[in-house]
Structure formats: C-alpha cells, structure tokens
Design a protein around this motif. Structure first.
Motif, PDB file in Angstrom:
ATOM      1  N   SER A   1       7.802   7.998  -7.744  1.00  0.00           N
ATOM      2  CA  SER A   1       8.936   7.387  -8.435  1.00  0.00           C
ATOM      3  C   SER A   1       8.627   5.989  -8.943  1.00  0.00           C
ATOM      4  O   SER A   1       9.349   5.474  -9.809  1.00  0.00           O
ATOM      5  CB  SER A   1      10.158   7.336  -7.506  1.00  0.00           C
ATOM      6  N   SER A   2       7.560   5.364  -8.422  1.00  0.00           N
ATOM      7  CA  SER A   2       7.212   4.006  -8.839  1.00  0.00           C
ATOM      8  C   SER A   2       5.793   3.692  -8.406  1.00  0.00           C
ATOM      9  O   SER A   2       5.232   4.378  -7.539  1.00  0.00           O
ATOM     10  CB  SER A   2       8.170   2.986  -8.210  1.00  0.00           C
ATOM     11  N   PRO A   3       5.194   2.639  -8.970  1.00  0.00           N
ATOM     12  CA  PRO A   3       3.871   2.225  -8.509  1.00  0.00           C
ATOM     13  C   PRO A   3       3.880   1.845  -7.035  1.00  0.00           C
ATOM     14  O   PRO A   3       2.893   2.081  -6.325  1.00  0.00           O
ATOM     15  CB  PRO A   3       3.543   1.022  -9.398  1.00  0.00           C
ATOM     16  N   ARG A   4       4.974   1.270  -6.556  1.00  0.00           N
ATOM     17  CA  ARG A   4       5.034   0.855  -5.159  1.00  0.00           C
ATOM     18  C   ARG A   4       4.900   2.047  -4.210  1.00  0.00           C
ATOM     19  O   ARG A   4       4.225   1.964  -3.181  1.00  0.00           O
ATOM     20  CB  ARG A   4       6.350   0.116  -4.888  1.00  0.00           C
ATOM     21  N   VAL A   5       5.549   3.147  -4.558  1.00  0.00           N
ATOM     22  CA  VAL A   5       5.450   4.343  -3.710  1.00  0.00           C
ATOM     23  C   VAL A   5       4.025   4.890  -3.748  1.00  0.00           C
ATOM     24  O   VAL A   5       3.479   5.315  -2.724  1.00  0.00           O
ATOM     25  CB  VAL A   5       6.459   5.411  -4.155  1.00  0.00           C
ATOM     26  N   ALA A   6       3.394   4.880  -4.924  1.00  0.00           N
ATOM     27  CA  ALA A   6       2.010   5.358  -5.029  1.00  0.00           C
ATOM     28  C   ALA A   6       1.069   4.470  -4.221  1.00  0.00           C
ATOM     29  O   ALA A   6       0.162   4.959  -3.539  1.00  0.00           O
ATOM     30  CB  ALA A   6       1.579   5.392  -6.492  1.00  0.00           C
ATOM     31  N   GLU A   7       1.287   3.158  -4.291  1.00  0.00           N
ATOM     32  CA  GLU A   7       0.469   2.238  -3.493  1.00  0.00           C
ATOM     33  C   GLU A   7       0.639   2.513  -2.003  1.00  0.00           C
ATOM     34  O   GLU A   7      -0.332   2.592  -1.249  1.00  0.00           O
ATOM     35  CB  GLU A   7       0.864   0.790  -3.816  1.00  0.00           C
ATOM     36  N   MET A   8       1.878   2.664  -1.585  1.00  0.00           N
ATOM     37  CA  MET A   8       2.174   2.881  -0.170  1.00  0.00           C
ATOM     38  C   MET A   8       1.648   4.233   0.305  1.00  0.00           C
ATOM     39  O   MET A   8       1.242   4.372   1.476  1.00  0.00           O
ATOM     40  CB  MET A   8       3.679   2.775   0.068  1.00  0.00           C
ATOM     41  N   ALA A   9       1.624   5.218  -0.571  1.00  0.00           N
ATOM     42  CA  ALA A   9       1.130   6.546  -0.188  1.00  0.00           C
ATOM     43  C   ALA A   9      -0.331   6.472   0.241  1.00  0.00           C
ATOM     44  O   ALA A   9      -0.721   7.033   1.269  1.00  0.00           O
ATOM     45  CB  ALA A   9       1.307   7.532  -1.338  1.00  0.00           C
ATOM     46  N   LYS A  10      -1.147   5.776  -0.549  1.00  0.00           N
ATOM     47  CA  LYS A  10      -2.564   5.651  -0.194  1.00  0.00           C
ATOM     48  C   LYS A  10      -2.725   4.881   1.111  1.00  0.00           C
ATOM     49  O   LYS A  10      -3.527   5.260   1.991  1.00  0.00           O
ATOM     50  CB  LYS A  10      -3.317   4.952  -1.319  1.00  0.00           C
ATOM     51  N   LEU A  11      -1.995   3.799   1.271  1.00  0.00           N
ATOM     52  CA  LEU A  11      -2.090   3.005   2.493  1.00  0.00           C
ATOM     53  C   LEU A  11      -1.642   3.818   3.704  1.00  0.00           C
ATOM     54  O   LEU A  11      -2.217   3.710   4.798  1.00  0.00           O
ATOM     55  CB  LEU A  11      -1.242   1.736   2.372  1.00  0.00           C
ATOM     56  N   THR A  12      -0.631   4.643   3.510  1.00  0.00           N
ATOM     57  CA  THR A  12      -0.116   5.463   4.605  1.00  0.00           C
ATOM     58  C   THR A  12      -1.123   6.522   5.032  1.00  0.00           C
ATOM     59  O   THR A  12      -1.306   6.783   6.236  1.00  0.00           O
ATOM     60  CB  THR A  12       1.203   6.139   4.188  1.00  0.00           C
ATOM     61  N   GLU A  13      -1.781   7.144   4.068  1.00  0.00           N
ATOM     62  CA  GLU A  13      -2.782   8.160   4.394  1.00  0.00           C
ATOM     63  C   GLU A  13      -3.865   7.588   5.315  1.00  0.00           C
ATOM     64  O   GLU A  13      -4.222   8.195   6.332  1.00  0.00           O
ATOM     65  CB  GLU A  13      -3.426   8.681   3.101  1.00  0.00           C
ATOM     66  N   ASN A  14      -4.386   6.430   4.963  1.00  0.00           N
ATOM     67  CA  ASN A  14      -5.467   5.858   5.761  1.00  0.00           C
ATOM     68  C   ASN A  14      -4.971   5.240   7.058  1.00  0.00           C
ATOM     69  O   ASN A  14      -5.699   5.220   8.059  1.00  0.00           O
ATOM     70  CB  ASN A  14      -6.238   4.839   4.923  1.00  0.00           C
ATOM     71  N   SER A  15      -3.730   4.765   7.072  1.00  0.00           N
ATOM     72  CA  SER A  15      -3.169   4.249   8.325  1.00  0.00           C
ATOM     73  C   SER A  15      -2.935   5.386   9.317  1.00  0.00           C
ATOM     74  O   SER A  15      -3.128   5.209  10.527  1.00  0.00           O
ATOM     75  CB  SER A  15      -1.856   3.508   8.049  1.00  0.00           C
ATOM     76  N   PHE A  16      -2.514   6.538   8.828  1.00  0.00           N
ATOM     77  CA  PHE A  16      -2.357   7.713   9.695  1.00  0.00           C
ATOM     78  C   PHE A  16      -3.677   8.052  10.379  1.00  0.00           C
ATOM     79  O   PHE A  16      -3.730   8.291  11.591  1.00  0.00           O
ATOM     80  CB  PHE A  16      -1.864   8.902   8.865  1.00  0.00           C
ATOM     81  N   ARG A  17      -4.738   8.052   9.616  1.00  0.00           N
ATOM     82  CA  ARG A  17      -6.050   8.358  10.177  1.00  0.00           C
ATOM     83  C   ARG A  17      -6.481   7.278  11.156  1.00  0.00           C
ATOM     84  O   ARG A  17      -7.061   7.563  12.210  1.00  0.00           O
ATOM     85  CB  ARG A  17      -7.071   8.517   9.050  1.00  0.00           C
ATOM     86  N   ASP A  18      -6.200   6.030  10.820  1.00  0.00           N
ATOM     87  CA  ASP A  18      -6.600   4.917  11.682  1.00  0.00           C
ATOM     88  C   ASP A  18      -5.901   4.994  13.038  1.00  0.00           C
ATOM     89  O   ASP A  18      -6.513   4.763  14.081  1.00  0.00           O
ATOM     90  CB  ASP A  18      -6.276   3.597  10.984  1.00  0.00           C
ATOM     91  N   VAL A  19      -4.613   5.306  13.012  1.00  0.00           N
ATOM     92  CA  VAL A  19      -3.858   5.411  14.260  1.00  0.00           C
ATOM     93  C   VAL A  19      -4.431   6.529  15.138  1.00  0.00           C
ATOM     94  O   VAL A  19      -4.577   6.367  16.361  1.00  0.00           O
ATOM     95  CB  VAL A  19      -2.357   5.648  13.976  1.00  0.00           C
TER      96      VAL A  19
END
Length: 427
Positions: A208-226
C-alpha cells in the motif's frame, strides 16, 4: 515475464545486488547503464568480467557486455528508469541508519532526470527512506514534480522494491522470488511492476506504500534473526549445563510443530545482522524482542573467543614449557556464510580479527573462497588446504561450513587436536 516498456535503464551501485540486477535486465535485451564510484569495478565490468563472486554471474556479465547491453560508468547518464542499490550501513555506535549513500546516489542522478522517469530504491532501508529520497530529488529538481506533492500527475514516479535474494543463489532467486513493490502512488507501483516483470517469474505484489514495503523486508530478516538468536541462546545454555546443543535441537525438532534453527558463531551479512536495527531505530520502545535477539547474536562471537582462550590455556597447562607464540590456531572460514567470498558483517571475521590482535598465537585462516586476507587480519597466514591446516595446528576453530570442510573429510584430520566446533561443522 513480459516485454519491457523500458528501453534504457540505469542501475546505481554495482555491488552484490546491483550488478546481478543490471545483468539480469541486460539479458532481456534492455540497454543498461551501470553506475559506480569504484573505478576498478567499472573497468572490470567493461572488460566483461566481475569483481565479486556469485555463481553464474560472470557468464551473464560476459555475454551482455559483449552484446552491448551492459556498460559501466562513474557518471550517471539519462535513462527511463533508475534503480538505486547502494549500501545502507550504520553511523555511530547506536546502530543508527546511515542514508548518506542513498542521498549521494539521488543527488547524482537528479541532474539527468526527465519527466516520465521512474526511480526505484532497492537498497534495504529504514522506514521512511524512500520518502526521504523523494524529498532530496524534489529539492534538487524544483522544475520537476514528484508524487509526494503532485500525486498521480507527478513528472517522476518513485517506488521501493527491496531485494530478497540469498548470496550464492542470487541469479536464480532474482528471477523466481516474489517481489514486494511499494510505490508512492498506484501509478508508481504499476510502472515499477511493469519493469520487474521483464524477468521476474515470481509474483510482483503491490504494497500500500513504500513504508510497508520497507518494513516487509526488515520484518523478514528480523524474523530470521530472532529464530537464530533462540538457537544461539540454547547453545550458551547447553554449554553451561554440559549438553550437546546439536543433539538437543535434533531431538526437539522431532516434534511436528518445532523447527529450531542451528546455532553458529553469530549472525553476519548485509541483511540479517543489519536490518533488525533499522526497526529498533524506528520504534525503540516497542522493538524489545528484536533488540534482545540482536544483542544475543552480537554477543555470540565473545563466547567463541572465550572458548578459544580456554583452549589456549589448556594447551599451555599440558606443556608448561610452551608459550602462546608456540601455539597455532587454524580458523576454518571467515566469510559470513558458506561457499561465498562475502566478508560483510561476518562474525567469523570479527572473531579471527580479535585472535590475531590479542591471542599472541600463530593464526592460520583456512578460507578457500578468497585470494588474500583483508588488512584487519594482517599477521595471519592464509591457507587454502584444510588438510595442511589440520596437520599444522594445535587448536582448530570451526566457524563456516564451506563444502571443503564437510565433516566426513574434517573429522579424521582433526583427531588429537583441540577442536572448537562453533559452526557445527562436525555434526
């Protein structure tokens, strides 16, 4: 895949993401101008060669350069679409994101922008970076309109589309992985999707926005990091309780709804070790679990160093006539993951760097994927043969699971040695 509406695009930043992306577009008969501040990289690419190691990349680059679809330069040129793929490191000691490379790239392309152009930020970025880039471009080119003010009628289209590839499989995953695209307007998203579908066979999913796309990538790698942090913390607990963490994880994973990852010497690379901090910087009071996971993974190299120090002490106790300078440590692997040459944010490199600096022992670096050691390992010896290193060392520190270090090959070589298997290579 579809026919591209773009005849000429420019990729800014020809590193581990930018060059494969440029080569992939060029392989679809689109003229690509690659831009990089590194003259050596530019000259290498223009010879049809590559300055990084990535399977199959060299063949594609050689082909598209010889056919005239890809060339590199240090100065941006006019194009219909611009993809920015530059680093987003930290600044200072608080893991604050450094957007200076994105800003420099935006200001570099600003003079050659024309109405109708598309600008895509591919760099993994903190939330709000794409909007910041749009503001920098608008300030540099007041004669053009941008979507943050002009909306759908803007002269320039802007979107964020983060890379989602695994080093070692970049050329395959660029094609097959789904892409998340966040345009500043629906038209921005549609135009970006039209560009990527020239070679992407996965879905181009519109956020829906660049912010959501940015957060999606950060979330993917944070999930793996956790999840990696959970495994790394288990390894510390098992060491305290005198258990084999790999046996424990194997048994726990017999449960049909449990899938614990494998521990290691830490977490490295340009994504998993970096991206979670971008979330923490955006919401420091809320990102408590993400921060803790980062702290667990960042502290794991210290634990490995302690194991090495204990091994050195044991070796000296066994022979009181020896000094640290009589002890040789073989460190197996310094890249951030197996079977690549990438040293970025590598915990193994940080561990070996500290051993070279502080242990007073002889340090061998067993690394088949690099031709020379970085300056931070000055004083260490680069060895390509695991057999040679195994025969000459007193202590073997196993860090990275390169194919050359498979357990069936290493185990007999290390009989009688003091082995610290931080990467689970013998399991």
């Amino acid at each position: 895949m579809s026919k591209s509406p773009f005849k000429r695009i420019s990729v800014i930043g020809l590193g581990y993401i930018g060059l494969p992306t440029a080569a992939m577009f060029a392989s679809r008969k689109i003229e690509v101008v690659g831009v990089d501040v590194n003259q050596h990289a530019v000259d290498t690419i223009n010879r049809g060669e590559v300055h990084i190691v990535e399977p199959d990349l060299d063949m594609v680059v050689r082909a598209v350069v010889s056919e005239g679809y890809l060339r590199a330069t240090t100065v941006p040129e006019p194009a219909e679409g611009f993809l920015i793929a530059v680093p987003t490191p930290f600044k200072g000691d608080n893991h604050d994101p450094d957007l200076s490379y994105i800003k420099a790239a935006a200001l570099a392309i600003a003079p050659v922008l024309e109405a109708g152009n598309l600008v895509i930020l591919e760099s993994t970025s903190p939330v709000g970076a794409t909007e910041a880039m749009a503001d920098w471009l608008a300030e540099a080119r007041p004669d053009l309109s941008f979507p943050q003010k002009a909306g759908e009628s803007s002269d320039i289209r802007i979107a964020h589309c983060p890379e989602r590839v695994l080093p070692g499989k970049v050329m395959q995953e660029l094609i097959t992985n789904d892409r998340v695209i966040g345009g500043m307007t629906p038209s921005c998203s549609a135009q970006a999707a039209a560009l990527y579908t020239t070679f992407v066979t996965g879905d181009c999913v519109l956020a829906s926005s660049p912010r959501v796309a940015e957060m999606a990538k950060l979330t993917e790698n944070s999930f793996r990091d956790v999840n990696i942090a959970f495994a790394n913390e288990l390894s510390l607990i098992c060491d305290e309780l005198r258990m084999d963490v790999w046996e424990l994880i194997r048994l726990a994973n017999l449960h049909p709804r449990v899938n614990i990852l494998q521990p290691g010497p830490g977490v490295g690379g340009h994504c998993i070790a970096v991206d979670p901090w971008f979330i923490v910087s955006s919401a420091p009071n809320q990102a408590r679990l993400i921060r803790t996971a980062r702290e667990v993974n960042d502290s794991k190299p210290n634990w490995v160093i302690e194991q090495v120090q204990a091994a050195i002490a044991d070796t000296l106790i066994q022979n009181i006539e020896r000094t640290p300078s009589d002890i040789t440590i073989a460190c197996f692997g310094v890249t951030f993951k197996a079977d690549i040459d990438d040293l970025r944010e590598s915990p193994s490199l940080a561990i070996v760097e500290e051993l070279v600096r502080d242990s007073k022992c002889n340090v061998m670096v067993v690394e088949p994927n690099i031709e020379s050691l970085p300056e931070v390992l000055r004083g260490a010896e680069l060895v390509h043969s695991p057999r040679d290193a195994s025969q000459r060392c007193d202590i073997a520190l196993l860090l990275v699971g390169h194919r050359e270090f498979k357990s069936t090959f290493l185990k007999p070589l290390l009989d009688g040695k003091h082995v610290i298997d931080a990467g689970g290579l013998l399991r």
